[in-house]
Design a protein around this motif. Sequence first.
Motif, mmCIF file in Angstrom:
data_model
loop_
_atom_site.group_PDB
_atom_site.id
_atom_site.type_symbol
_atom_site.label_atom_id
_atom_site.label_comp_id
_atom_site.label_asym_id
_atom_site.label_seq_id
_atom_site.Cartn_x
_atom_site.Cartn_y
_atom_site.Cartn_z
ATOM 1 N N ILE A 156 21.696 33.497 40.993
ATOM 2 C CA ILE A 156 20.972 33.744 39.768
ATOM 3 C C ILE A 156 22.116 33.303 38.654
ATOM 4 C CG2 ILE A 156 21.632 36.122 39.440
ATOM 5 C CD1 ILE A 156 18.898 36.499 38.062
ATOM 6 N N GLY A 157 21.400 32.802 37.538
ATOM 7 C CA GLY A 157 22.525 32.221 36.424
ATOM 8 C C GLY A 157 21.678 31.328 35.543
ATOM 9 N N PHE A 158 22.280 30.336 34.745
ATOM 10 C CA PHE A 158 21.984 29.618 33.732
ATOM 11 C C PHE A 158 21.977 28.300 34.381
ATOM 12 C CE2 PHE A 158 23.794 33.403 31.728
ATOM 13 C CZ PHE A 158 22.763 33.809 30.657
ATOM 14 N N THR A 159 20.975 27.750 33.556
ATOM 15 C CA THR A 159 20.541 26.031 33.749
ATOM 16 C C THR A 159 20.446 25.524 32.747
ATOM 17 O OG1 THR A 159 19.834 26.568 36.173
ATOM 18 C CG2 THR A 159 19.433 24.298 35.146
ATOM 19 N N ILE A 160 20.893 24.036 32.375
ATOM 20 C CA ILE A 160 20.537 23.134 31.430
ATOM 21 C C ILE A 160 19.817 22.039 32.342
ATOM 22 C CG2 ILE A 160 21.513 21.557 29.584
ATOM 23 C CD1 ILE A 160 23.662 23.566 29.419
ATOM 24 N N LYS A 161 18.785 21.703 31.898
ATOM 25 C CA LYS A 161 17.936 20.659 32.487
ATOM 26 C C LYS A 161 17.753 19.440 31.832
ATOM 27 C CE LYS A 161 14.598 22.115 35.399
ATOM 28 N NZ LYS A 161 15.294 22.325 36.517
ATOM 29 N N PRO A 162 17.610 18.174 32.339
ATOM 30 C CA PRO A 162 17.346 17.099 31.503
ATOM 31 C C PRO A 162 16.005 17.218 30.638
ATOM 32 C CG PRO A 162 17.728 16.632 33.680
ATOM 33 C CD PRO A 162 17.628 18.118 33.848
ATOM 34 N N GLU A 163 16.137 16.685 29.347
ATOM 35 C CA GLU A 163 15.320 16.809 28.603
ATOM 36 C C GLU A 163 13.869 16.081 28.993
ATOM 37 O OE1 GLU A 163 14.719 18.402 25.815
ATOM 38 O OE2 GLU A 163 16.821 19.145 25.254
ATOM 39 N N ASN A 164 13.776 15.273 29.791
ATOM 40 C CA ASN A 164 12.714 14.579 30.239
ATOM 41 C C ASN A 164 12.733 14.710 31.938
ATOM 42 O OD1 ASN A 164 12.181 13.391 27.855
ATOM 43 N ND2 ASN A 164 13.640 12.067 27.687
ATOM 44 N N MET A 165 12.044 13.829 32.487
ATOM 45 C CA MET A 165 11.977 14.186 33.695
ATOM 46 C C MET A 165 13.181 13.539 34.773
ATOM 47 S SD MET A 165 9.034 11.590 35.425
ATOM 48 C CE MET A 165 9.064 9.922 35.536
ATOM 49 N N GLY A 166 14.098 13.168 34.199
ATOM 50 C CA GLY A 166 15.244 12.317 34.873
ATOM 51 C C GLY A 166 14.940 11.326 35.974
ATOM 52 N N ILE A 167 16.113 10.567 36.313
ATOM 53 C CA ILE A 167 15.819 9.116 36.841
ATOM 54 C C ILE A 167 15.582 9.166 38.262
ATOM 55 C CG2 ILE A 167 16.938 7.900 35.083
ATOM 56 C CD1 ILE A 167 19.407 7.821 36.508
ATOM 57 N N PHE A 168 16.206 10.309 38.731
ATOM 58 C CA PHE A 168 15.688 10.908 40.228
ATOM 59 C C PHE A 168 16.410 12.222 40.420
ATOM 60 C CE2 PHE A 168 19.858 8.714 40.811
ATOM 61 C CZ PHE A 168 20.755 9.575 41.202
#
Length: 273
Positions: free
Chosen positions: A261-273
Amino acid sequence: MHFKYLFLCLIFFSFQSNSQILEEKKNFRAADSLLKEPSFSVHKDNYFLTGVPLDEPIDRNSADVKYQISFKLRLKSKPLWGGFFPYLMYTQKAFWDIYASSKPFSEINFNPGVAVVRPFYLKGGRLTYGTISLEHESNGRDSIYSRTWNMLAFSLKSQISPRWIVGLRGWIPIVDKEDNPELTKYVGYGEASATYQIQPGRWSADILFRKGSGLINYGSLQTQLNWRPYKNENYYLTLQWFIGYTESLIDYQEHKNMIRIGFTIKPENMGIF
């Protein structure tokens, strides 16, 4: 009669011209999905997670921290021949025995690469990215602890609905068999991924399945449940479960079953792969 044929030809060419204009606009919108991102942006998930094993006793040596740093750089704002955009990518994944007495890093995996990405629309207006990449992955160590391989990968990632994003990725592995015996059995030749927006902007779920080349025993499954506490901030609270092989390169032959468990920063859009 000549006027009739001329009129039909004008209608035909007008239709063709309008179709081409619409297709150009559609292609521009597909490319614009990449161009609206900054040239330097998040590639894969960036996270900091801590967790424990589910199949062995929990103590200071079995609990750990796993974190990942991943970014990409778009090299041009105008596409190359064929509508491809060139990228540089880098991902680093670390396993930190933070609860042990000396707090050592048990493993760090480095994954640089180059890629070309072609945005387009599938039937029904589904935004899709086709990617060809050449990547290297290693743990930066030597001697008997060295783990390294390269891949030529091909992927498709598509937003098939407002809530679903799915991806397929296959690769040709290039492995030093002397240093990494039977590594291809564990890394396999491809993976499938999916993201579902349970409550758009708040709750989402991710799944990543990698099939090893072995008949039954090899491969891995990673699932995540993500909660975004603030809609204006791009970070999530994440519960992640991993089961299988090759979570880290050093122990690629060992079966792992970890919940974190923790923190995640995700791509703003869907990501290239």
